[in-house]
Design an enzyme around this catalytic site. Structure first.
Site, PDB file in Angstrom:
ATOM      1  N   VAL A  32       1.048  -1.274  -0.197  1.00  0.00           N
ATOM      2  CA  VAL A  32      -0.090   0.087  -0.039  1.00  0.00           C
ATOM      3  C   VAL A  32       0.897   1.121  -0.003  1.00  0.00           C
ATOM      4  O   VAL A  32       0.618   2.174  -0.707  1.00  0.00           O
ATOM      5  CB  VAL A  32      -0.952   0.097   1.241  1.00  0.00           C
ATOM      6  CG1 VAL A  32      -1.740   1.331   1.394  1.00  0.00           C
ATOM      7  CG2 VAL A  32      -2.070  -1.372   1.158  1.00  0.00           C
ATOM      8  N   CYS A  33       2.148   1.164   0.720  1.00  0.00           N
ATOM      9  CA  CYS A  33       2.892   2.411   0.814  1.00  0.00           C
ATOM     10  C   CYS A  33       3.462   2.935  -0.573  1.00  0.00           C
ATOM     11  O   CYS A  33       3.146   4.240  -0.577  1.00  0.00           O
ATOM     12  CB  CYS A  33       4.069   2.064   1.698  1.00  0.00           C
ATOM     13  SG  CYS A  33       3.657   1.387   3.350  1.00  0.00           S
TER      14      CYS A  33
END
Length: 187
Positions: free
Chosen positions: A46-47
């Site tokens: 997700v980062c």
């Protein structure tokens, strides 16, 4: 305990920006708006979507006089390696702070002590170094840079217009409210 309306605690850290390693400290915040964008770790899932989204909006933040500082407990060396190996991260022009001592993550109260990782935390800091907005999300929930832009605009508006507040979903140019006795119960 909430960090809202508190001053950013002193820190000094190594960072990666514009192909160079730099030193960043709380003194760099003086007189400027800033966003601290904490995330769990480099080379994850997700980062990079979040950091890439912020990178896509970085020019807009810059026009508003806002500096972006992404922060994870990785080192500045790891940030460079990730920047060099990922097309998404490679477009980042803002400062990527390494926090391997976890001091900054602790200062902002986002550190998961048992894992040595930061939670997803977004902090809007005014030119006096005071935290004006905080958003914390669980690891699997990504953030939206366009909504962050909206929140920064609201924070800047309120700072420039004492006595006015921005209602829900406020967007630049829309009506604000002036809290008063006459307004109580009328909304």
């Amino acid at each position: 305990m909430s960090v809202i309306n508190t001053k950013v605690k002193p820190f000094t850290a190594q960072a990666f920006k514009d192909g160079k390693f730099i030193t960043v400290s709380d003194s760099d915040l003086a007189g400027k708006w800033a966003v601290f964008f904490f995330y769990p770790a480099d080379f994850t899932f997700v980062c990079p979507t979040e950091l890439g989204d912020v990178a896509d909006h970085y020019a807009e933040f810059q026009k508003m006089g806002v500096e972006i500082y992404s922060v994870s407990t990785d080192t500045h060396f790891t940030h460079k390696a990730w920047h060099d190996s990922s097309e998404t991260i490679g477009k980042i022009k803002y400062t990527m702070i390494g926090d391997p001592t976890m001091q900054i993550s602790r200062n902002f109260e986002v550190l998961r002590e048992d894992q040595g990782l930061a939670n997803r935390g977004t902090f809007i800091v005014d030119p006096e170094g005071v935290i004006q907005a905080v958003e914390i999300t669980a690891e699997g929930i990504g953030r939206d840079a366009s909504d962050l832009l909206r929140k920064v605009k609201a924070a800047q508006y309120v700072a420039a217009h004492p006595g006015e507040v921005c209602p829900a979903k406020w967007k630049e140019g829309e009506a604000t409210l002036a809290p008063s006795l006459d307004l109580v119960g009328k909304i």
